[in-house]
Structure formats: C-alpha cells, structure tokens
Design a protein around this motif. Structure first.
Motif, short mmCIF file in Angstrom:
data_model
loop_
_atom_site.label_atom_id
_atom_site.label_comp_id
_atom_site.label_asym_id
_atom_site.label_seq_id
_atom_site.Cartn_x
_atom_site.Cartn_y
_atom_site.Cartn_z
N ALA A 117 0.83 -1.21 0.00
CA ALA A 117 0.00 0.00 0.00
C ALA A 117 0.86 1.25 0.00
N ARG A 118 1.92 1.23 0.78
CA ARG A 118 2.83 2.38 0.83
C ARG A 118 3.51 2.59 -0.52
N ALA A 119 3.86 1.50 -1.20
CA ALA A 119 4.51 1.60 -2.51
C ALA A 119 3.58 2.21 -3.55
N LEU A 120 2.30 2.01 -3.39
CA LEU A 120 1.34 2.57 -4.34
C LEU A 120 1.03 4.03 -4.03
N ALA A 121 1.26 4.46 -2.78
CA ALA A 121 0.89 5.81 -2.36
C ALA A 121 2.05 6.80 -2.35
N MET A 122 3.24 6.33 -2.01
CA MET A 122 4.38 7.23 -1.83
C MET A 122 5.48 6.94 -2.84
N SER A 123 6.15 7.98 -3.28
CA SER A 123 7.26 7.82 -4.22
C SER A 123 8.49 7.30 -3.50
N GLY A 124 9.32 6.59 -4.25
CA GLY A 124 10.54 6.05 -3.68
C GLY A 124 11.56 5.76 -4.77
N PRO A 125 12.74 5.34 -4.37
CA PRO A 125 13.81 5.10 -5.35
C PRO A 125 13.56 3.84 -6.15
N PRO A 126 14.13 3.77 -7.34
CA PRO A 126 14.01 2.55 -8.14
C PRO A 126 14.91 1.45 -7.56
N ILE A 127 14.72 0.26 -8.03
CA ILE A 127 15.55 -0.86 -7.59
C ILE A 127 16.89 -0.78 -8.32
N GLU A 128 17.96 -0.82 -7.55
CA GLU A 128 19.30 -0.75 -8.14
C GLU A 128 19.68 -2.10 -8.73
N ARG A 129 20.63 -2.05 -9.66
CA ARG A 129 21.15 -3.29 -10.23
C ARG A 129 21.91 -4.05 -9.15
N SER A 130 21.80 -5.34 -9.19
CA SER A 130 22.48 -6.19 -8.24
C SER A 130 23.97 -6.25 -8.57
N LYS A 131 24.79 -6.25 -7.54
CA LYS A 131 26.23 -6.36 -7.73
C LYS A 131 26.65 -7.77 -7.32
N LEU A 132 27.44 -8.41 -8.13
CA LEU A 132 27.81 -9.80 -7.91
C LEU A 132 28.91 -9.96 -6.85
N LYS A 133 29.89 -9.07 -6.84
CA LYS A 133 31.03 -9.21 -5.93
C LYS A 133 30.61 -9.27 -4.45
N PRO A 134 29.79 -8.35 -3.95
CA PRO A 134 29.40 -8.46 -2.54
C PRO A 134 28.65 -9.74 -2.22
N GLN A 135 27.80 -10.18 -3.13
CA GLN A 135 27.05 -11.40 -2.89
C GLN A 135 27.97 -12.61 -2.81
N LEU A 136 28.97 -12.65 -3.67
CA LEU A 136 29.90 -13.77 -3.66
C LEU A 136 30.75 -13.79 -2.39
N PHE A 137 31.17 -12.62 -1.92
CA PHE A 137 31.97 -12.58 -0.69
C PHE A 137 31.15 -12.94 0.53
N ILE A 138 29.89 -12.54 0.58
CA ILE A 138 29.04 -12.92 1.71
C ILE A 138 28.79 -14.43 1.69
N LEU A 139 28.52 -14.97 0.52
CA LEU A 139 28.35 -16.41 0.39
C LEU A 139 29.63 -17.15 0.77
N ALA A 140 30.76 -16.62 0.34
CA ALA A 140 32.05 -17.23 0.69
C ALA A 140 32.28 -17.17 2.20
N ALA A 141 31.87 -16.09 2.84
CA ALA A 141 32.03 -15.98 4.30
C ALA A 141 31.23 -17.07 5.01
N ILE A 142 30.03 -17.35 4.53
CA ILE A 142 29.22 -18.41 5.14
C ILE A 142 29.88 -19.77 4.96
N VAL A 143 30.40 -20.02 3.77
CA VAL A 143 31.07 -21.29 3.50
C VAL A 143 32.34 -21.40 4.33
N VAL A 144 33.11 -20.32 4.44
CA VAL A 144 34.33 -20.33 5.26
C VAL A 144 33.99 -20.65 6.71
N PHE A 145 32.93 -20.06 7.23
CA PHE A 145 32.54 -20.34 8.61
C PHE A 145 32.16 -21.82 8.77
N ALA A 146 31.38 -22.33 7.84
CA ALA A 146 30.95 -23.72 7.92
C ALA A 146 32.14 -24.68 7.89
#
Length: 148
Positions: free
Chosen positions: A60-89
């Motif tokens: 409802a808020r998205a239909l009533a109020m303006s907001g920023p567009p969705i940014e493009r996803s960046k691969l590097k941060p996602q890979l490092f976070i995934l790698a951190a989980i694997v490293v911990f495991a």
C-alpha cells in the motif's frame, strides 16, 4: 491502472506476502490451539499473519508514496558474503570458534567497496572475543575456541 511509485517497497511487500502465505500454507497441518493453550501451529500462524500484514502495508505504501528505483544487483558483494558463510561452515569445527569468526568477518569485509583492512581486522578480533565470551562462557556452549 495502478501505478507503483516505490518499486523497492512494492517488491519487498510482495516477498513478505509470498513468504507469509507460504508459511500459512505449510503450517496449516499443525494444531492452532488457543491463547491459553497454544498448539504447535499457533506461533507460526501468528508470525505468518504478521508477515502478510507487513507485506500489505509495504505494498500500500509503494502505491501511495514515491521512492527510489531498484538498483542493479552487484555480484562481488554477494559472492563474498556467500564465501564468508562457506568459510565459517568449513572452519568452525577444524579451527575453533575464535579463528572461524575472524575468518568470516575478514571475508565478509571484502564485500564492501570501502574496505579498510585495519578496521576489518579490529572488528574481526572484537567479534571473535564477543562470540567466545557470549557463547562459551555465558551460554556454556561446547564450542572449541582454538584448534589446539
């Protein structure tokens, strides 16, 4: 036609609604019970309805109020976070809690564009100390702290 003014909130709301609805559907087989004698399905159902409510508010808020567009996803941060989980495991049983937390914090720090290595090391050491105090000493969890 309905116009979405805030795509970030809209799609976040959709995700909340999908997960809340899926949780309600999955939990339908559990007995609900009453407020004074809760069954195994009571809390999942209440939390699912809360997710549905939050999702509805976001949509409802998205239909009533303006907001920023969705940014493009960046691969590097996602890979490092995934790698951190694997490293911990991989490290928690082999190296112990303190080194595993240091490794996961340093690995996750590489996900940032503003990596400051000294600050990452300081944070990693502080997190490791906090985890050892909290989980081993205060909560009494049977973690190996060091590999030796």
């Amino acid at each position: 036609m309905i116009r979405v003014k805030n795509p970030q909130d809209f799609w976040a709301g959709i995700l909340f609604v999908v997960f809340g609805g899926a949780a309600l559907w999955i939990g339908r087989v559990y007995a609900f019970g009453t407020l004074s004698k809760m069954g195994p399905g009571y809390l999942p159902a209440v939390l699912s309805w809360a997710l549905l409510g939050i999702g509805g508010v976001l949509i409802a808020r998205a239909l009533a109020m303006s907001g920023p567009p969705i940014e493009r996803s960046k691969l590097k941060p996602q890979l490092f976070i995934l790698a951190a989980i694997v490293v911990f495991a991989l490290a928690i049983e082999r190296l112990g809690l303190a080194p595993a937390v240091v490794l996961v914090a340093v690995t996750a720090a590489f996900a940032s564009r503003d990596l400051r290595f000294v600050e990452a090391i300081a944070l990693a050491v502080a997190l490791a100390a906090l985890c050892v105090v909290l989980f081993v000493h205060l909560l009494g969890q049977p973690f190996t702290v060091w590999p030796f």
